[in-house]
Motif scaffolding. Structure first.
Motif, PDB file in Angstrom:
ATOM      1  N   SER A  35     -13.281   4.143  36.242  1.00  0.00           N
ATOM      2  CA  SER A  35     -13.584   5.048  35.134  1.00  0.00           C
ATOM      3  C   SER A  35     -15.096   5.132  34.872  1.00  0.00           C
ATOM      4  O   SER A  35     -15.642   6.223  34.687  1.00  0.00           O
ATOM      5  N   ARG A  39     -17.431   8.555  35.331  1.00  0.00           N
ATOM      6  CA  ARG A  39     -18.300   9.041  34.237  1.00  0.00           C
ATOM      7  C   ARG A  39     -19.750   9.158  34.731  1.00  0.00           C
ATOM      8  O   ARG A  39     -20.423  10.152  34.481  1.00  0.00           O
ATOM      9  N   ARG A  42     -20.099  12.197  36.865  1.00  0.00           N
ATOM     10  CA  ARG A  42     -20.166  13.423  36.062  1.00  0.00           C
ATOM     11  C   ARG A  42     -21.550  13.584  35.439  1.00  0.00           C
ATOM     12  O   ARG A  42     -22.144  14.663  35.472  1.00  0.00           O
ATOM     13  N   SER A  54     -11.139  18.410  31.076  1.00  0.00           N
ATOM     14  CA  SER A  54     -10.241  17.758  32.039  1.00  0.00           C
ATOM     15  C   SER A  54      -9.575  18.793  32.939  1.00  0.00           C
ATOM     16  O   SER A  54      -9.093  19.820  32.481  1.00  0.00           O
ATOM     17  N   ASP A  56      -7.227  17.667  35.076  1.00  0.00           N
ATOM     18  CA  ASP A  56      -5.979  17.025  35.494  1.00  0.00           C
ATOM     19  C   ASP A  56      -4.880  17.443  34.529  1.00  0.00           C
ATOM     20  O   ASP A  56      -4.753  16.899  33.430  1.00  0.00           O
ATOM     21  N   TRP A  57      -4.100  18.420  34.946  1.00  0.00           N
ATOM     22  CA  TRP A  57      -3.038  18.938  34.072  1.00  0.00           C
ATOM     23  C   TRP A  57      -1.669  18.426  34.514  1.00  0.00           C
ATOM     24  O   TRP A  57      -0.639  19.054  34.260  1.00  0.00           O
ATOM     25  N   ARG A 131      -7.584  12.367  40.641  1.00  0.00           N
ATOM     26  CA  ARG A 131      -7.176  12.588  39.238  1.00  0.00           C
ATOM     27  C   ARG A 131      -8.215  12.020  38.271  1.00  0.00           C
ATOM     28  O   ARG A 131      -8.519  12.623  37.247  1.00  0.00           O
ATOM     29  N   SER A 135     -10.191  14.346  35.668  1.00  0.00           N
ATOM     30  CA  SER A 135     -10.088  14.190  34.213  1.00  0.00           C
ATOM     31  C   SER A 135     -11.470  14.057  33.580  1.00  0.00           C
ATOM     32  O   SER A 135     -11.637  14.257  32.389  1.00  0.00           O
ATOM     33  N   GLU A 136     -12.492  13.771  34.380  1.00  0.00           N
ATOM     34  CA  GLU A 136     -13.880  13.788  33.888  1.00  0.00           C
ATOM     35  C   GLU A 136     -14.484  15.187  33.978  1.00  0.00           C
ATOM     36  O   GLU A 136     -15.665  15.384  33.714  1.00  0.00           O
ATOM     37  N   GLY A 137     -13.701  16.150  34.468  1.00  0.00           N
ATOM     38  CA  GLY A 137     -14.215  17.523  34.579  1.00  0.00           C
ATOM     39  C   GLY A 137     -14.883  17.809  35.912  1.00  0.00           C
ATOM     40  O   GLY A 137     -15.559  18.828  36.064  1.00  0.00           O
TER      41      GLY A 137
END
Ligand SMILES: Nc1ncnc2c1ncn2[C@@H]1O[C@H](COP(=O)(O)OP(=O)(O)OP(=O)(O)O)[C@@H](O)[C@H]1O
Ligand SMILES: C=C(C)CCOP(=O)(O)O
Length: 322
Positions: A35, A39, A42, A54, A56-57, A131, A135-137
């Motif tokens: 994680s 970050r 990003r 995010s 990640d849907w 993923r 989720s960090e874009g």
């Protein structure tokens, strides 16, 4: 065109398996390191300062309702051109070593099962990493070398698919490749290390720099478990591929380091990383080997050449002779 100087690629990063997984525990991700690393990536590649969106849907076990797609109108999700490669760590190496996939044997039941099990395990890790990045874009898309046609001959890279990686970057997406079980034209199959995948991409695409993240602060003169081990600050690679230590001064001009790898490591551990880093440096690309999840990793992502690193930076620089 492959092989062309393309400075629009900022950085190729290897997320070492030892850094983002617990390498001695079967299929165990180091969630915290992963994680922090996502970050930091990003922060280094994002072209806008707003909060990450995010991507990640998917449905999650902890959160059974998939998140609603956000209203993306007016949002900028473009990033700088990075390529991410990851190792297998505790996903893949266990399966590969139990069945000797690195030595071939695809014609036997054990070899076939090992090849399948290795790919299931490492592609599972690829999915987890994609993923976490999404989720960090980060617009991350997984690319398995096996499926993209990468293969070896006598365990050395023979076929590759750098053009597919270029196409993904041209579509403003971030390719996420990994070490993989692949076909080998002499022994049937083998394990292709993520270190080799990164090296080939760096040779052909010439990023501004390359970063290897791992679980120790850099390369030492001997395994870091030895209390007298000394961190190498800089390695200089000559045109013939030979290299010497240039910093610290106490080891200056020494040409070799001692390494050791875990028994289940099928790709050579730190020794492979040093030799692949030396080949990358020979093509004129600075390489930084640094510990994941630290401020030094963030500094390495952000510094496109060794001259941009601060004096407080901790890690190993591998560079061509100037
Ligand atoms: N001379 C050395 N200098 C630095 N690390 C060393 C040395 N010798 C052995 N090692 C070991 O190498 C390990 C890192 O190499 P390894 O190949 O496991 O990293 P990785 O690339 O993160 O993992 P993976 O190959 O699974 O992607 C460290 O855990 C360290 O203990
Ligand atoms: C064991 C497999 C599947 C890939 C190994 O890649 P590496 O961890 O980068 O050396």
């Amino acid at each position: 065109m492959e092989g062309a100087q393309d400075h629009s690629i900022r950085c190729i990063v290897k997320l070492g398996g030892a850094a983002i997984t617990r390498k001695h525990e079967l299929e165990c991700v180091d969630e915290e390191k992963l994680s922090i690393t996502c970050r930091q990536l990003r922060q280094s590649m994002s072209l806008n300062c707003s909060l990450p969106v995010s991507m990640d849907w998917s449905r999650d076990i902890e959160a059974p309702n998939p998140p609603e797609p956000l209203d993306l109108q007016g949002k900028n999700v473009d990033t700088e051109r990075f390529i991410i490669v990851h190792g297998a760590g505790s996903f893949g190496h266990f399966q590969a070593s139990r069945s000797n996939v690195h030595k071939g044997g695809l014609e036997t039941a054990l070899g076939k099962a090992g090849f399948v099990a290795t790919r299931i395990s490492v592609t599972r890790l690829n999915h987890i990493i994609v993923r976490a990045l999404a989720s960090e874009g980060i617009p991350a898309v997984g690319v398995s070398p096996f499926c993209a046609g990468w293969s070896t001959r006598s365990r050395a890279l023979e076929q590759h698919n750098v053009s597919m990686v270029k196409e993904i970057l041209d579509s403003k997406l971030i390719p996420v490749l990994h070490g993989d079980a692949v076909f080998d034209s002499t022994q049937g199959c083998t394990i292709l290390s993520g270190d080799v995948v990164l090296r080939k991409l760096a040779q052909d695409l010439k990023p501004l720099h390359a970063v290897f993240l791992t679980d120790v602060p850099g390369v030492y003169d001997r395994p870091p478990s030895d209390k007298d081990a000394v961190l190498l600050e800089e390695i200089e690679v000559h045109r013939d591929g030979s290299w010497i230590i240039t910093r610290p001064g106490s080891l200056s001009l020494k040409t070799g380091v001692e390494t050791e790898a875990a028994a289940h490591d099928t790709t050579g551990g730190m020794a492979t990383k040093i030799s692949e880093a030396a080949i990358i440096a020979m093509s004129g690309v600075d390489v930084f080997i640094v510990e994941a999840g630290t401020p030094h990793a963030l500094e390495a992502f952000r510094s496109s050449s060794r001259y941009e690193l601060s004096n407080a930076w901790i890690g190993t620089i591998v560079r061509a002779v100037s």
